[in-house]
Design an enzyme around this catalytic site. Sequence first.
Site, PDB file in Angstrom:
ATOM      1  N   CYS A  86       0.835  -1.200   0.000  1.00  0.00           N
ATOM      2  CA  CYS A  86       0.000   0.000   0.000  1.00  0.00           C
ATOM      3  C   CYS A  86       0.875   1.257   0.000  1.00  0.00           C
ATOM      4  CB  CYS A  86      -0.966  -0.046   1.186  1.00  0.00           C
ATOM      5  SG  CYS A  86      -2.350   1.077   1.007  1.00  0.00           S
ATOM      6  N   HIS A 203      -3.063  -5.799   1.179  1.00  0.00           N
ATOM      7  CA  HIS A 203      -2.454  -5.851   2.503  1.00  0.00           C
ATOM      8  C   HIS A 203      -2.307  -7.289   2.979  1.00  0.00           C
ATOM      9  CE1 HIS A 203      -2.568  -1.559   3.823  1.00  0.00           C
ATOM     10  NE2 HIS A 203      -3.432  -1.497   2.827  1.00  0.00           N
ATOM     11  N   GLU A 205      -0.703  -8.419   5.375  1.00  0.00           N
ATOM     12  CA  GLU A 205      -0.716  -8.498   6.841  1.00  0.00           C
ATOM     13  C   GLU A 205      -2.135  -8.539   7.391  1.00  0.00           C
ATOM     14  OE1 GLU A 205      -0.268  -5.849   5.119  1.00  0.00           O
ATOM     15  OE2 GLU A 205      -0.917  -4.018   6.150  1.00  0.00           O
TER      16      GLU A 205
END
Lengths: 231, 754
Positions: A86, A203, A205
Amino acid sequence: MFAVIQFPGSNDDRDMVHAMKTVLSADARLVWHGDSELPSDCRGVLVPGGFSYGDYLRCGAMARFSPVMADVKRFAENGGPVLGTCNGFQVLCESGLLPGALRRNRDLHFICETASLLVESTGSVFASELSPGQVLRIPIKHGEGCYFAHADDLAALEANGQIVLRYCGPDGEVSEATNPNGSLGNIAGITNRAGNVFGLMPHPEHAVEPAFGGTDGARLLRALIQAGEGA
Amino acid sequence: MSEAVSLPGDPKVDEQLAREHDLTDEEWQNILEILGRTPTYPELGIFSVMWAEHCSYKSSKKHLKTLPTSAEHVLQGPGENAGAVAIGDGLAAIFKVESHNHPSFIEPVQGAATGVGGILRDIFTMGARPVASLDSIRFGPLEDPKHRHLLRGVVEGVGGYGNSVGVATVGGETQFHPCYAGNILVNAFNLGIVEADNIFLGTATGVGNPVIYAGSKTGRDGIHGASLLASAEFGDEADQMRPTVQVGDPFTENCLIEACLELMSTDHVVGIQDMGAAGLTCSAFEMASRAGTGIVMELDQVPQRAADMTPYEMLLSESQERMLMVARKGREAQVCEIFQRWGLDAMVVGRVTDDGRMKINWHGDTVVDIPVDPVSAAAPELDRPTQEPAALRERQKLDTSALPPEEDPEGALLALLDSPNLCSKAWVARQYDQLVQGNTLIGPGGDAALVRVKRDDGTPTRKALAISADCNPRWCWLDPFAGTQAAVAESARNVACTGARPLALTNCLNFGNPEKPEIMWEFAEAVRGLGEAAEALGTPVISGNVSLYNETKGSAIYPTPTIVMVGLLEDHTRHAVSQFREAGRVIVLLGETREELGGSEWLLFRTGREAGLPPRVDLDHERRLQGLLREGVAAGEIETAHDISDGGFAVALSECTFSSDGPGIGARVELRNGIRPDALLFGESTGRVIVATDSPDALLERAHAAGVPAARIGETGGDRVSITPTGGEAWVDIPVQELHAAWAAGLPRRLEAV
């Protein structure tokens, strides 16, 4: 250790440490953007999402001047694995570690949703758990994720197999209708020519625990850990 | 007698100027008495903001005092920056909802953004890391281009600020009604987590301790935001009020959050307070008042954004992202160092005194010298007259026997799913970061949001917090007492649908002009309903905000007491969601359907009328029902639980068949015909929940033992929604795809078609 770079406006920095450390058991720590060097035992760098310096100018445009970024560049040029997600992708583009740039989304709105991503190129160290044609489900959340590159750069990305992920539909179809933000060629993630720097808008994560967005993101982060620890 | 000097250039302070500051003649006399002299210009400014409705709660105080605010698990009730409840393991949840209605109408992007910024500061001021936001927003009809513009702007503002500071927006409500055409509502909620023994309060204790200012510099923005903008009706001049709206800087807020949390992990500070409404003035007075101390401040030391600001402007500025704190003597350098590392200004601007006075100096001259208590604690309290609205009885009249029965239930269902208030709000939620911090188990669109609890060192726990914001303004307009009870009951029920136990609530009471007895009556009735329901459900009111004067050219909004309930789920690995997860599950209807069509969406759709009495609220039943949901989820018997609210059973059942990505698993149910079919399908009787279970016998047994009516009505599966009366022809039999399409397109088609 794995360094998660913390800019003053980073948001997903602690989430990245959570994913890397708590969920995937890697030694990951925050490294302050103002530090002049990465820790000496650094095996991999993660540039997380957020709004590094508020991004009132252009996303990532200020962050490239952070003291630690010079050392991240050196680390990458020496072949160390670097992953930017990002805002981190935007920072890597602004820093010249990756080609192209990210612009306002096509419809000008911030978009938060789970994206389907078609795996294309699996030549890099980040793709050790991926196979071509596979569809991953990983969230995106950004206002400026519309990937743009000049025709020459784009042709080189295609020719060299640097395009890792493209936005697609649930069954892998890549079309204008499955392009959430207007990115050229539905591009969601690319590597550099050498394959050790990977930038993507999704993302990973936020997709490492089954009850919190699934586990497809863990495939990318584990690959980074392997690459770092194998180095 | 106190001494303070006027500066050259200050206007002459007299009764007339006081009136221009919206002070009454009686308040003016009080000021003269308190000071024993004529106030200086900055002093007049201070009294005017501190005694304005927005800061003093002078109209509402009398009623708010009656609310239940304490329980064993309540660590902090109203009166501080936000309330706090214990959630076990030495942790506490801090939360509050606050309005930013007037500024958002004038300038939607910045108004909404600074609303989010303000509520975040209330939370992290107490030492908590903000983890979840909700927004409750209400507009006029979307046919009006102004309101499409306002919706776009508010969503951009909420998202722009929340996304940038890294706090997930996990839920909320978005509604439309002509009563908001002249006054939109923007209520922002935030919740934070803190170690319970590390909660910080806004007190100025320790004589001689330094008073430190940190964050953004003070500018001329937002002067008189609280007094003029938030404490008066709108007239024709609304557009000229734009300079009273503040401008937000989420990047600074992000840095301020990290710096403050870092600071509060040390023992350098004794008290901390954000500068919100009425800025530096209000925060300094509140801190001194709570501690029973005084403050002397060197105002010229405060960092300034604009040149040549006067003390009056400095004291009344509502510039955003500013904090005031009291540190331990000798720690000034350490405190300032932390802020400087995050690129923020921090300055010692004064010290705590023992004389109970607020003394403010400007380049050596004392320009303010006021005793603290008479201004803050002894602010005016009014007993405004109340009177039942003349039209109330008329609007409560509804002869259902004269209503023609629904001829086209399928058409009605599709129309309701497409209607602005019932359709999908994904267009809104998609513009918010719902995921940052990685704790979102259930995001926008669920009955309640569900957020995992992490300790501040990042260690995840098994606990989660459920949060739901609710209000049905039409019901509150028809009966503010019952309507507010229903809002409390619904928010608690939504929380319970995840499996959580409701703990406490916060509220934002949005009403019209309190100087009108009919509005004041609505307010008093709503507070009475709120108090009774909160008491009965064991969920005290721990924080809140009152927004009055939501009125334009004499036309008030419907009474809108937004309730936000917070509940605790001990083990988040067992929680229920509002969609069907598997085919072949048994569908059970909990609760009783009565012939209640008053104030329903269906009535409005079919007749254009908003009339009748809202459905009855049975708080005893609610308590039993919510206990049953909690036990059923914990026992693994309930995997889906969805509250039946606006639009009734048929709408709720359809929603159960919508997955987060599109059409999901269908359902086939049979309803026992007893009351009129349209009431079975679209009536909005409260206290009902649709449940899906793989162990129906155990669940029915459990419901029986709990005294909750429960009926096995059908099964999940297939790709249609079918509702049939026992032994009769189907009332509804529609592909999920078609229902979903109508529901999903409701907002985009209204916003994008033009």
